[in-house]
Design an enzyme around this catalytic site. Sequence first.
Site, PDB file in Angstrom:
ATOM      1  N   LYS A 125      41.844 -57.201 -47.053  1.00 25.45           N
ATOM      2  CA  LYS A 125      41.313 -56.385 -45.956  1.00 25.45           C
ATOM      3  C   LYS A 125      40.233 -57.128 -45.158  1.00 25.45           C
ATOM      4  CE  LYS A 125      42.287 -51.883 -48.151  1.00 25.45           C
ATOM      5  NZ  LYS A 125      41.642 -50.641 -48.695  1.00 25.45           N
TER       6      LYS A 125
ATOM      7  N   TYR B  51      48.763 -45.991 -42.908  1.00 30.34           N
ATOM      8  CA  TYR B  51      47.967 -45.046 -43.702  1.00 30.34           C
ATOM      9  C   TYR B  51      48.272 -43.587 -43.373  1.00 30.34           C
ATOM     10  CZ  TYR B  51      45.115 -48.677 -45.899  1.00 30.34           C
ATOM     11  OH  TYR B  51      44.682 -49.731 -46.661  1.00 30.34           O
TER      12      TYR B  51
ATOM     13  N   PHE C  54      38.335 -39.425 -44.189  1.00 31.25           N
ATOM     14  CA  PHE C  54      38.011 -40.825 -43.920  1.00 31.25           C
ATOM     15  C   PHE C  54      39.082 -41.554 -43.097  1.00 31.25           C
ATOM     16  CE2 PHE C  54      39.902 -40.542 -48.213  1.00 31.25           C
ATOM     17  CZ  PHE C  54      40.992 -41.406 -48.080  1.00 31.25           C
TER      18      PHE C  54
ATOM     19  N   ASN D  45      36.946 -52.062 -49.390  1.00 32.59           N
ATOM     20  CA  ASN D  45      37.120 -52.460 -50.786  1.00 32.59           C
ATOM     21  C   ASN D  45      38.058 -53.652 -50.994  1.00 32.59           C
ATOM     22  OD1 ASN D  45      39.390 -51.106 -50.114  1.00 32.59           O
ATOM     23  ND2 ASN D  45      39.259 -49.543 -51.695  1.00 32.59           N
TER      24      ASN D  45
ATOM     25  N   HIS E 238      44.177 -53.895 -50.475  1.00 27.92           N
ATOM     26  CA  HIS E 238      45.070 -52.752 -50.613  1.00 27.92           C
ATOM     27  C   HIS E 238      46.018 -53.020 -51.774  1.00 27.92           C
ATOM     28  CE1 HIS E 238      47.989 -49.618 -49.732  1.00 27.92           C
ATOM     29  NE2 HIS E 238      48.927 -50.529 -49.901  1.00 27.92           N
TER      30      HIS E 238
ATOM     31  N   GLU F 121      56.240 -50.633 -48.457  1.00 29.47           N
ATOM     32  CA  GLU F 121      55.101 -51.331 -47.839  1.00 29.47           C
ATOM     33  C   GLU F 121      55.380 -52.811 -47.624  1.00 29.47           C
ATOM     34  OE1 GLU F 121      51.631 -48.267 -49.426  1.00 29.47           O
ATOM     35  OE2 GLU F 121      51.686 -50.302 -50.226  1.00 29.47           O
TER      36      GLU F 121
HETATM   37  P1  ADP Z   1      43.578 -47.164 -53.073  1.00 27.01           P
HETATM   38  O1  ADP Z   1      43.412 -48.189 -51.965  1.00 27.01           O
HETATM   39  O2  ADP Z   1      42.800 -47.525 -54.308  1.00 27.01           O
HETATM   40  O3  ADP Z   1      45.031 -46.850 -53.372  1.00 27.01           O
HETATM   41  P2  ADP Z   1      43.480 -44.602 -51.665  1.00 27.01           P
HETATM   42  O4  ADP Z   1      44.942 -44.742 -51.467  1.00 27.01           O
HETATM   43  O5  ADP Z   1      42.949 -43.322 -52.250  1.00 27.01           O
HETATM   44  O6  ADP Z   1      42.885 -45.808 -52.552  1.00 27.01           O
HETATM   45  O7  ADP Z   1      42.731 -44.777 -50.266  1.00 27.01           O
HETATM   46  C1  ADP Z   1      43.157 -45.753 -49.331  1.00 27.01           C
HETATM   47  C2  ADP Z   1      41.945 -46.458 -48.785  1.00 27.01           C
HETATM   48  O8  ADP Z   1      41.148 -45.537 -48.039  1.00 27.01           O
HETATM   49  C3  ADP Z   1      40.978 -47.020 -49.836  1.00 27.01           C
HETATM   50  O9  ADP Z   1      41.391 -48.271 -50.351  1.00 27.01           O
HETATM   51  C4  ADP Z   1      39.690 -47.113 -49.052  1.00 27.01           C
HETATM   52  O10 ADP Z   1      39.689 -48.240 -48.167  1.00 27.01           O
HETATM   53  C5  ADP Z   1      39.760 -45.842 -48.212  1.00 27.01           C
HETATM   54  N1  ADP Z   1      39.131 -44.704 -48.896  1.00 27.01           N
HETATM   55  C6  ADP Z   1      39.627 -44.000 -49.960  1.00 27.01           C
HETATM   56  N2  ADP Z   1      38.798 -43.020 -50.342  1.00 27.01           N
HETATM   57  C7  ADP Z   1      37.732 -43.074 -49.486  1.00 27.01           C
HETATM   58  C8  ADP Z   1      36.521 -42.319 -49.333  1.00 27.01           C
HETATM   59  N3  ADP Z   1      36.241 -41.293 -50.137  1.00 27.01           N
HETATM   60  N4  ADP Z   1      35.676 -42.680 -48.334  1.00 27.01           N
HETATM   61  C9  ADP Z   1      35.966 -43.695 -47.507  1.00 27.01           C
HETATM   62  N5  ADP Z   1      37.084 -44.473 -47.589  1.00 27.01           N
HETATM   63  C10 ADP Z   1      37.946 -44.165 -48.552  1.00 27.01           C
HETATM   64 MG    MG Z   2      46.473 -45.909 -52.208  1.00 27.44          MG
END
Ligand code: ADP
Ligand code: MG
Length: 137
Positions: free
Chosen positions: A9, A49, A57, A112, A115, A126
């Site tokens: 990312k 997304y 978010f 973070n 992905h 994906e």
């Molecule tokens: P992951 O990437 O671990 O599969 P999710 O699919 O729940 O997590 O969420 C997709 C992405 O959205 C996350 O990787 C992060 O960048 C963002 N995200 C998820 N939860 C939050 C939150 N509570 N606040 C802000 N950004 C979030």
């Molecule tokens: Mg996810």
Amino acid sequence: MERTLCIIKPDAVKKKVQGNIIQMLLDAGFTIRAMKLIQLTKEQAQKFYEVHKERPFYNDLVEYMTSGPVIPIALEKENAVPDYRELIGATDPAEAKEGTVRKKYATSKAENAVHGSDSVENGKIEVGFFFKEEELV
Ligand code: ADP
Ligand code: MG
């Protein structure tokens, strides 16, 4: 052989840790089948997304994912989906285990570093979002 999609990312590319992350993938036994550096459009990020579109978010996520170049990587390995999720760690780096990609390189729960696909089915979808079958080598 199972496939999963990694995206390095924008925060990780800006920090110049993409090389370290790619090395972690290789050291963990993943084969890179395709990889590219791209700038996502707002439309692409919204589509990728889409499952999160009702989440609070969502708009910030789209803005973040378009804030700089990203590196989608098609990975292959036995049990690629669960093994890759284990390697990257929890969504929130504060909860990620020691030694995981997110523990080492994530900035925050939102920014973070990487992905990861959440199921075998989504792994296929994906990888197909970013790469044509003939681009997988
Ligand atoms: P992951 O990437 O671990 O599969 P999710 O699919 O729940 O997590 O969420 C997709 C992405 O959205 C996350 O990787 C992060 O960048 C963002 N995200 C998820 N939860 C939050 C939150 N509570 N606040 C802000 N950004 C979030
Ligand atoms: Mg996810």
